[in-house]
Write a protein that holds these residues in place. Structure first.
Motif, PDB file in Angstrom:
ATOM      1  N   LEU A 156       0.834  -1.205   0.000  1.00 44.68           N
ATOM      2  CA  LEU A 156       0.000   0.000   0.000  1.00 44.68           C
ATOM      3  C   LEU A 156       0.865   1.250   0.000  1.00 44.68           C
ATOM      4  O   LEU A 156       0.595   2.204  -0.733  1.00 44.68           O
ATOM      5  N   VAL A 157       1.918   1.265   0.799  1.00 47.47           N
ATOM      6  CA  VAL A 157       2.816   2.424   0.825  1.00 47.47           C
ATOM      7  C   VAL A 157       3.403   2.668  -0.563  1.00 47.47           C
ATOM      8  O   VAL A 157       3.485   3.814  -1.030  1.00 47.47           O
ATOM      9  N   ASP A 158       3.807   1.593  -1.260  1.00 44.30           N
ATOM     10  CA  ASP A 158       4.350   1.751  -2.612  1.00 44.30           C
ATOM     11  C   ASP A 158       3.329   2.371  -3.559  1.00 44.30           C
ATOM     12  O   ASP A 158       3.658   3.256  -4.365  1.00 44.30           O
ATOM     13  N   LEU A 159       2.079   1.909  -3.472  1.00 42.96           N
ATOM     14  CA  LEU A 159       1.040   2.427  -4.361  1.00 42.96           C
ATOM     15  C   LEU A 159       0.701   3.879  -4.031  1.00 42.96           C
ATOM     16  O   LEU A 159       0.466   4.689  -4.940  1.00 42.96           O
ATOM     17  N   LEU A 160       0.676   4.212  -2.763  1.00 42.71           N
ATOM     18  CA  LEU A 160       0.432   5.607  -2.377  1.00 42.71           C
ATOM     19  C   LEU A 160       1.542   6.509  -2.890  1.00 42.71           C
ATOM     20  O   LEU A 160       1.290   7.618  -3.377  1.00 42.71           O
ATOM     21  N   ALA A 161       2.784   6.038  -2.793  1.00 38.26           N
ATOM     22  CA  ALA A 161       3.912   6.837  -3.272  1.00 38.26           C
ATOM     23  C   ALA A 161       3.848   7.024  -4.784  1.00 38.26           C
ATOM     24  O   ALA A 161       4.171   8.103  -5.308  1.00 38.26           O
ATOM     25  N   HIS A 163       1.261   7.315  -6.529  1.00 36.21           N
ATOM     26  CA  HIS A 163       0.152   8.191  -6.890  1.00 36.21           C
ATOM     27  C   HIS A 163       0.055   9.419  -5.985  1.00 36.21           C
ATOM     28  O   HIS A 163      -0.918  10.168  -6.070  1.00 36.21           O
ATOM     29  N   GLY A 164       1.047   9.619  -5.119  1.00 38.33           N
ATOM     30  CA  GLY A 164       1.009  10.749  -4.195  1.00 38.33           C
ATOM     31  C   GLY A 164       1.328  12.057  -4.892  1.00 38.33           C
ATOM     32  O   GLY A 164       1.962  12.076  -5.954  1.00 38.33           O
ATOM     33  N   PRO A 165       0.905  13.168  -4.316  1.00 35.24           N
ATOM     34  CA  PRO A 165       1.148  14.478  -4.940  1.00 35.24           C
ATOM     35  C   PRO A 165       2.626  14.788  -5.102  1.00 35.24           C
ATOM     36  O   PRO A 165       3.015  15.521  -6.001  1.00 35.24           O
ATOM     37  N   HIS A 166       3.463  14.227  -4.232  1.00 32.54           N
ATOM     38  CA  HIS A 166       4.903  14.451  -4.313  1.00 32.54           C
ATOM     39  C   HIS A 166       5.670  13.138  -4.240  1.00 32.54           C
ATOM     40  O   HIS A 166       6.787  13.083  -3.727  1.00 32.54           O
ATOM     41  N   GLY A 167       5.049  12.069  -4.737  1.00 31.76           N
ATOM     42  CA  GLY A 167       5.712  10.786  -4.763  1.00 31.76           C
ATOM     43  C   GLY A 167       6.083  10.296  -3.378  1.00 31.76           C
ATOM     44  O   GLY A 167       5.342  10.478  -2.416  1.00 31.76           O
ATOM     45  N   ALA A 168       7.254   9.713  -3.267  1.00 33.24           N
ATOM     46  CA  ALA A 168       7.709   9.176  -1.992  1.00 33.24           C
ATOM     47  C   ALA A 168       7.946  10.273  -0.950  1.00 33.24           C
ATOM     48  O   ALA A 168       7.996   9.987   0.254  1.00 33.24           O
ATOM     49  N   GLU A 169       8.087  11.503  -1.396  1.00 30.90           N
ATOM     50  CA  GLU A 169       8.313  12.610  -0.454  1.00 30.90           C
ATOM     51  C   GLU A 169       7.017  13.271  -0.005  1.00 30.90           C
ATOM     52  O   GLU A 169       7.042  14.330   0.634  1.00 30.90           O
ATOM     53  N   THR A 170       5.886  12.668  -0.312  1.00 34.13           N
ATOM     54  CA  THR A 170       4.602  13.210   0.129  1.00 34.13           C
ATOM     55  C   THR A 170       4.557  13.267   1.651  1.00 34.13           C
ATOM     56  O   THR A 170       4.760  12.257   2.333  1.00 34.13           O
ATOM     57  N   ALA A 171       4.316  14.427   2.192  1.00 28.70           N
ATOM     58  CA  ALA A 171       4.229  14.599   3.648  1.00 28.70           C
ATOM     59  C   ALA A 171       2.925  14.008   4.149  1.00 28.70           C
ATOM     60  O   ALA A 171       1.863  14.204   3.543  1.00 28.70           O
ATOM     61  N   CYS A 172       3.005  13.272   5.262  1.00 23.95           N
ATOM     62  CA  CYS A 172       1.845  12.542   5.781  1.00 23.95           C
ATOM     63  C   CYS A 172       1.724  12.705   7.285  1.00 23.95           C
ATOM     64  O   CYS A 172       2.674  13.101   7.976  1.00 23.95           O
ATOM     65  N   LEU A 173       0.551  12.346   7.766  1.00 21.94           N
ATOM     66  CA  LEU A 173       0.293  12.224   9.196  1.00 21.94           C
ATOM     67  C   LEU A 173      -0.265  10.835   9.461  1.00 21.94           C
ATOM     68  O   LEU A 173      -1.002  10.288   8.637  1.00 21.94           O
ATOM     69  N   ALA A 174       0.106  10.262  10.578  1.00 20.75           N
ATOM     70  CA  ALA A 174      -0.359   8.933  10.968  1.00 20.75           C
ATOM     71  C   ALA A 174      -1.007   9.035  12.344  1.00 20.75           C
ATOM     72  O   ALA A 174      -0.480   9.697  13.247  1.00 20.75           O
ATOM     73  N   ALA A 196       8.205   7.977   2.036  1.00 21.77           N
ATOM     74  CA  ALA A 196       9.443   7.220   1.860  1.00 21.77           C
ATOM     75  C   ALA A 196       9.830   6.462   3.120  1.00 21.77           C
ATOM     76  O   ALA A 196      10.505   5.432   3.043  1.00 21.77           O
ATOM     77  N   ASP A 197       9.372   6.940   4.281  1.00 20.40           N
ATOM     78  CA  ASP A 197       9.723   6.314   5.556  1.00 20.40           C
ATOM     79  C   ASP A 197       8.554   5.560   6.177  1.00 20.40           C
ATOM     80  O   ASP A 197       8.663   5.075   7.310  1.00 20.40           O
ATOM     81  N   ALA A 198       7.447   5.451   5.472  1.00 23.08           N
ATOM     82  CA  ALA A 198       6.238   4.900   6.098  1.00 23.08           C
ATOM     83  C   ALA A 198       6.344   3.415   6.412  1.00 23.08           C
ATOM     84  O   ALA A 198       5.707   2.935   7.349  1.00 23.08           O
ATOM     85  N   LYS A 199       7.136   2.670   5.660  1.00 21.74           N
ATOM     86  CA  LYS A 199       7.227   1.240   5.936  1.00 21.74           C
ATOM     87  C   LYS A 199       7.803   0.949   7.315  1.00 21.74           C
ATOM     88  O   LYS A 199       7.466  -0.065   7.941  1.00 21.74           O
ATOM     89  N   VAL A 200       8.659   1.845   7.817  1.00 19.37           N
ATOM     90  CA  VAL A 200       9.279   1.591   9.122  1.00 19.37           C
ATOM     91  C   VAL A 200       8.282   1.735  10.265  1.00 19.37           C
ATOM     92  O   VAL A 200       8.566   1.309  11.389  1.00 19.37           O
ATOM     93  N   LEU A 201       7.106   2.315  10.005  1.00 20.66           N
ATOM     94  CA  LEU A 201       6.103   2.433  11.067  1.00 20.66           C
ATOM     95  C   LEU A 201       5.684   1.068  11.598  1.00 20.66           C
ATOM     96  O   LEU A 201       5.236   0.949  12.739  1.00 20.66           O
TER      97      LEU A 201
END
Length: 260
Positions: A156-161, A163-174, A196-201
């Motif tokens: 899911l993280v790969d697919l979001l990246a 299609h994200g507005p800024h790719g893997a650098e898309t700023a997010c909140l969890a 880009a760092d979401a998988k480590v969550l």
């Protein structure tokens, strides 16, 4: 869990002010106790949490009965061909092991004569009504409730990246539901980072094995919700993202019109 992974998660996803959840609270008109369930933005799909089937296949013995028999000393003889460790000791949130295969919901539903998601219901423990409560077979591993497993989360993280507005650098909140950790219901637990760092969550020392109840882009273009009580994760966002989820061969995603 590797200490380096935990340290990386903690460093790259610092706590964020609780007020950052205000937009999501307003959008959903909800308190987020089990997660903030977003409407379509403008589209939505449900990522169905992984089912796994042992190579021995479904058995006539329920998981609960199997666990009792093993605790009573039955060991490997309870179900020939299945080692109790494969069923009872598999790590939470991970693929169960080499003798297990991913079983798609559609395949199991077709086998049972059930709908993939019964009309009018969310994907949850009431799915697959042919399997009565408490009788889930020992040779099947039910979907995880309230969190994704690692393979689904990573994909899911790969697919979001992609299609994200800024790719893997898309700023997010969890955001994590207070039910996951006994937190203060009035003090939302949020962390900020980039995709880009979401998988480590998945390896975060405080939220280990609990994927976020919500993940969303700071530009508000998409929202992910994994409700505490459900067997699936809703992704609301642009139609291109939703179509990519539905077409992806690694995950299983469906539209649920009555829960769009």
């Amino acid at each position: 869990m590797h200490e380096t992974a935990a340290a990386l998660a903690d460093a790259r996803w610092p706590l964020a002010p609780p007020a950052e959840a205000g937009w999501l609270r307003e959008l959903t008109a909800d308190d987020g106790i089990t997660g903030f369930m977003s409407p379509a933005l403008p589209d939505a799909a449900w990522l169905l949490h992984s089912l796994y089937e042992h190579e021995v296949g479904p058995t006539d013995m329920s998981f609960d009965a199997y666990a009792r028999a093993v605790r009573a000393g039955g060991g490997k003889d309870v179900i020939p061909g299945i080692d109790p460790a494969e069923v009872l000791d598999a790590p939470t949130g991970e693929h169960p092991g080499p003798r297990w295969r991913r079983l798609r919901w559609a395949e199991l539903a077709d086998r049972l004569g059930d709908p993939t998601v019964p009309e009018g219901r969310y994907p949850c423990h009431s799915s697959f009504p042919s399997i009565r409560p408490g009788t889930w077979p020992a040779g099947l591993r039910a979907p995880s409730e309230g969190h994704m497993d690692r393979p689904d989360w990573n994909r899911l993280v790969d697919l979001l990246a992609a299609h994200g507005p800024h790719g893997a650098e898309t700023a997010c909140l969890a955001y994590w539901s207070p039910l996951l950790q006994g937190a203060d219901f009035d003090d939302p637990h949020l962390r900020a980072g980039v995709l880009a760092d979401a998988k480590v969550l998945f390896d975060h020392p405080e939220e280990e094995k609990w994927t976020p109840s919500n993940l969303w882009a700071r530009d508000l273009s998409w929202v992910v919700c994994t409700d505490y009580d459900l067997w699936a994760t809703k992704v609301s966002g642009p139609r291109a993202l939703v179509e990519a989820l539905l077409a992806d061969p690694e995950i299983e995603a469906v539209r649920v019109p009555w829960a769009a």
